[in-house]
Write a protein that holds these residues in place. Sequence first.
Motif, PDB file in Angstrom:
ATOM      1  N   VAL A  20      25.683  19.295 -47.846  1.00 51.44           N
ATOM      2  CA  VAL A  20      25.975  19.480 -49.272  1.00 51.44           C
ATOM      3  C   VAL A  20      24.714  19.125 -50.041  1.00 51.44           C
ATOM      4  O   VAL A  20      24.187  18.018 -49.895  1.00 51.44           O
ATOM      5  N   ASP A  21      24.209  20.062 -50.799  1.00 49.95           N
ATOM      6  CA  ASP A  21      22.972  19.875 -51.562  1.00 49.95           C
ATOM      7  C   ASP A  21      21.832  19.374 -50.672  1.00 49.95           C
ATOM      8  O   ASP A  21      21.102  18.448 -51.041  1.00 49.95           O
ATOM      9  N   GLY A  22      21.723  19.952 -49.487  1.00 56.38           N
ATOM     10  CA  GLY A  22      20.628  19.566 -48.587  1.00 56.38           C
ATOM     11  C   GLY A  22      20.856  18.243 -47.878  1.00 56.38           C
ATOM     12  O   GLY A  22      20.023  17.794 -47.112  1.00 56.38           O
ATOM     13  N   LYS A  23      21.990  17.617 -48.127  1.00 52.23           N
ATOM     14  CA  LYS A  23      22.293  16.342 -47.439  1.00 52.23           C
ATOM     15  C   LYS A  23      23.298  16.616 -46.318  1.00 52.23           C
ATOM     16  O   LYS A  23      24.316  17.273 -46.541  1.00 52.23           O
ATOM     17  N   ILE A  24      23.003  16.075 -45.120  1.00 56.75           N
ATOM     18  CA  ILE A  24      23.891  16.304 -43.987  1.00 56.75           C
ATOM     19  C   ILE A  24      25.120  15.413 -44.126  1.00 56.75           C
ATOM     20  O   ILE A  24      24.997  14.194 -44.242  1.00 56.75           O
ATOM     21  N   VAL A  25      26.310  16.020 -44.133  1.00 61.61           N
ATOM     22  CA  VAL A  25      27.519  15.196 -44.235  1.00 61.61           C
ATOM     23  C   VAL A  25      28.227  15.069 -42.887  1.00 61.61           C
ATOM     24  O   VAL A  25      28.944  14.104 -42.647  1.00 61.61           O
ATOM     25  N   SER A  26      28.006  16.075 -41.985  1.00 61.32           N
ATOM     26  CA  SER A  26      28.536  15.918 -40.629  1.00 61.32           C
ATOM     27  C   SER A  26      27.644  16.682 -39.665  1.00 61.32           C
ATOM     28  O   SER A  26      27.050  17.692 -40.016  1.00 61.32           O
ATOM     29  N   ILE A  27      27.556  16.152 -38.447  1.00 61.87           N
ATOM     30  CA  ILE A  27      26.696  16.772 -37.436  1.00 61.87           C
ATOM     31  C   ILE A  27      27.310  16.553 -36.058  1.00 61.87           C
ATOM     32  O   ILE A  27      27.813  15.466 -35.763  1.00 61.87           O
ATOM     33  N   GLU A  28      27.326  17.610 -35.239  1.00 61.36           N
ATOM     34  CA  GLU A  28      27.772  17.446 -33.848  1.00 61.36           C
ATOM     35  C   GLU A  28      27.042  18.421 -32.941  1.00 61.36           C
ATOM     36  O   GLU A  28      26.522  19.445 -33.399  1.00 61.36           O
ATOM     37  N   GLY A  29      26.965  18.087 -31.663  1.00 64.72           N
ATOM     38  CA  GLY A  29      26.341  18.988 -30.683  1.00 64.72           C
ATOM     39  C   GLY A  29      24.947  18.573 -30.283  1.00 64.72           C
ATOM     40  O   GLY A  29      24.419  19.048 -29.286  1.00 64.72           O
TER      41      GLY A  29
END
Lengths: 122, 405
Positions: A20-29
């Motif tokens: 969101v707006d260049g900010k990572i809010v979730s990441i997997e893998g």
Amino acid sequence: MEKIVCVLCPMGCKIKYEAVDGKIVSIEGNRCPRGIAYLEDELKEPKRIVPTSVKVLSGEMPLVSVKTSKPIPKRLIPQFMDLIKKVEVEAPVNVGDVILRNVLDSGADVVATRSVKRISSA
Amino acid sequence: MKTDVLVIGAGAAGMAAAIAAAKNGLKVIVAERDEITGGILNQCIHNGFGLHYFREELTGPEYAERFRERLSEYTDAIQVLTDCHVLKLNRDKKALLVSPKGVFELETKVVIYAAGARERPFGSLMIPGDRPSGIFTAGVAQRLMNIDNRKIGNRALIVGSGDIGMIMARRLTLEGTEVVGVVERLPYPGGLLRNVIQCLKDFNIPLYLSSTVVEVRGKERLEEVVVAKVDEQFRPIPGTEKIFKVDTLVLSVGLIPQVEMLDSLVSLDARTRGIACSSTGQSSCEWIFAAGNCTAIFDLVDYVTREGERAGEYASRYVIGERFTRGVPIVPGENVMLTFPNFYSDVDDLTLYVRCRKPMERAVLKVGSFERVFEDLIPSEMIVVKVPRQKLTGLGRIEVTLQEV
């Protein structure tokens, strides 16, 4: 979720993320923390390691292969190649030797990836 | 001359095999036809090597140099003969070698054959049209650029989207040759996604999938290449032709294990087209072991190194007096294009390499009573799995299958 392939190593992790707006809010893998750094860079300023070669004088080979010690901004690659084409080093060169320091202010050095012996003068 | 072990080829497999044999106290001679050890690694100046073996990412020359250094730690045991070509290998364990010093005979107790692969040549593609200059295999182009400092052309088209093809697309672009596209016969890229991104997308090089070269034109130098779309049987679709005005065509259309020297001595595997080996690295001729791309084409040099070590270890044990059974055949089944090794000899757990036949999202690999689920499978990425020997007992034949789930 967006998908991206990490290019930092041959594992090629397929990273799924939400930003969101260049900010990572979730990441997997991502199988290692470098994947997070890669994704952050990719959203902000994509960077790549550049492997190439420079001319070597009085060497047993005409070229010494080199790489950037860490990824440099992708947008700098054309400029980097123009610069590297003008570089000449004198043999002998050893693997790991720094050919250029802090190239284009990227914080990365250009290091030799092979050793080239000096040609034995007759 | 006499030796315990003759290693043919000083690339990744040969160097690893020589070191493994020296560690077992044997006398080793390595014959390498090039001027230096390291094989094709020397011209692969890109990064991406060694992540499994060294747990860090190296370029080809760096990887080669690390092994060159290790070799030099065994100067008492290992003699490396560069500029030295093995002309012939005889059934009586005698080899005929040639070097600038002359022709000489060498008697050995065991051979570890590690001759690597060669590139599928242009002639094998049966492309109609002219035969002008300007057509290179990717490996030759790589050697000319990265070792000899030559520019191969101004505008290039690449055939084949395997990793080598894509890496050469980037390399040519960086060196100022315009790459107008990469043509791939299959409906998906032949190499790693990572390379699609960092070698093609990064430089806006178009990838033409389900396409093939149907004609090359040019008098002395290449002038035009005609590309057409293909149907599911890879037949060109009339009316879809597109002309590329290029002076250079780079072929990256596959590697073929180099086996000629051993042709009449050992049996080959029909799928890998390489030397048929047991899980010990032993060929059908009990004193000839083999490792690396002459047995099957591996994705990663790290695997080749491990296979070299394995062959070196078992070849040493053979010299010391141990005997191995050929073992039971390992055969590709459902959705499996090829497997390596070709036989399982019950001396240890089985390290199995599998290449799938088509891309699959999720599939169960079955080997004897062993099962494991894999995700995101593509033919260009080998599955490597260690199968415990208990899972393979009592089998007369080991079928390897991949069932989509």
